[in-house]
Write an enzyme that holds these catalytic residues in place. Sequence first.
Site, mmCIF file in Angstrom:
data_model
loop_
_atom_site.group_PDB
_atom_site.id
_atom_site.type_symbol
_atom_site.label_atom_id
_atom_site.label_comp_id
_atom_site.label_asym_id
_atom_site.label_seq_id
_atom_site.Cartn_x
_atom_site.Cartn_y
_atom_site.Cartn_z
ATOM 1 N N HIS B 13 0.835 -1.194 0.000
ATOM 2 C CA HIS B 13 0.000 0.000 0.000
ATOM 3 C C HIS B 13 0.877 1.254 0.000
ATOM 4 C CE1 HIS B 13 -0.299 0.609 4.711
ATOM 5 N NE2 HIS B 13 0.920 0.426 4.320
ATOM 6 N N CYS B 32 5.568 6.254 4.838
ATOM 7 C CA CYS B 32 4.430 5.511 4.265
ATOM 8 C C CYS B 32 3.892 6.197 3.019
ATOM 9 C CB CYS B 32 3.306 5.358 5.281
ATOM 10 S SG CYS B 32 3.790 4.375 6.707
ATOM 11 N N HIS B 38 4.900 0.287 -0.343
ATOM 12 C CA HIS B 38 5.664 -0.705 0.421
ATOM 13 C C HIS B 38 4.686 -1.782 0.865
ATOM 14 C CE1 HIS B 38 3.931 2.077 3.321
ATOM 15 N NE2 HIS B 38 3.918 1.072 4.169
ATOM 16 N N HIS B 40 3.415 -5.169 3.630
ATOM 17 C CA HIS B 40 3.393 -5.745 4.978
ATOM 18 C C HIS B 40 2.960 -7.203 4.894
ATOM 19 C CE1 HIS B 40 3.858 -1.931 7.083
ATOM 20 N NE2 HIS B 40 2.898 -1.399 6.333
ATOM 21 N N ASP B 77 -4.604 -10.923 -0.555
ATOM 22 C CA ASP B 77 -3.256 -11.493 -0.498
ATOM 23 C C ASP B 77 -2.506 -11.239 -1.805
ATOM 24 O OD1 ASP B 77 -1.129 -12.917 0.654
ATOM 25 O OD2 ASP B 77 -1.750 -14.743 -0.387
ATOM 26 N N HIS B 78 -1.288 -10.699 -1.674
ATOM 27 C CA HIS B 78 -0.453 -10.355 -2.815
ATOM 28 C C HIS B 78 -1.141 -9.364 -3.755
ATOM 29 C CE1 HIS B 78 1.863 -13.691 -1.229
ATOM 30 N NE2 HIS B 78 2.892 -13.228 -1.917
ATOM 31 N N GLU B 123 -0.330 -4.826 11.164
ATOM 32 C CA GLU B 123 0.479 -4.617 9.959
ATOM 33 C C GLU B 123 1.945 -4.920 10.252
ATOM 34 O OE1 GLU B 123 -0.104 -0.549 8.672
ATOM 35 O OE2 GLU B 123 1.397 0.198 10.036
#
Lengths: 127, 134
Positions: B13, B32, B38, B40, B77-78, B123
């Site tokens: 995100h 951020c 980046h 998590h 996810d991903h 996170e």
Amino acid sequence: MFLTRKVEFSASHVCASPALNDAENRVLYGAAANPNGHGHNYVTGMVFDLRELKQLIQDEVVEPMDHRFLNREVAPFDRVVPTTENIAIEIWKRLQRRIDRDEVKLRNVRLYETADLYVDYGGEACG
Amino acid sequence: MRLTRRYRFAASHRLDVPALGVEENRRLFGKCNNPYGHGHDYILDVTVEGAPDESGQIVRRSALDALVQERILQRLDHKNLNTDVAELAARVPTTENVAETIREVLEKNWPFAPRLAHVRVAETDRNIFDLELR
């Protein structure tokens, strides 16, 4: 003020209802219905404020349940399916009668089935 | 009685409010806000509350897993949370908003008698967001 103590025990169990057949139990309980049982390292966490707690948990939970096959060796699991929910309720009953007094109450039992799944029970009416 | 099940997903995100200027976003979100985003490894804890049924279970694990897999993990996810998730399109994908979105999606599709009681999204192991549902 709360105090939480964590202890571990290992035991095997089978989650299957005698009223159902193998296929039905497999649907209801998944791999936990395997007839020869399987093991967990259970962890309980509960709240109290006295040093006797360790001994009390030892007497009521660890000594009778550790390294036992719950279905065959630990009542009431000869007739109550030993799901994590039902084991947490039984641990609650065993500890509450030893712990509760005017100024001290058992607050919560947390029982881990795996690192990624646990049950919390605070004595509320169940079923 | 409550049952808590832990799930994991990895996603990227970038925290940015387009209406604010470059400097203001930088001030508000710090690193951020870095332009390329980046990622998590998020941890999601889903808590279900109710009495065990006649099988001795609050909820069937496989059914809960299937719901979270289909409605949440498969979609997050991903993924890039800024661009790939419809419910997040109009929101800054802070973990507060991710947790709120997960709650909304789960509640909307909830098939169980026991209720959804709590959603926790971490996170990192230091940034953890709890949503207790009444």
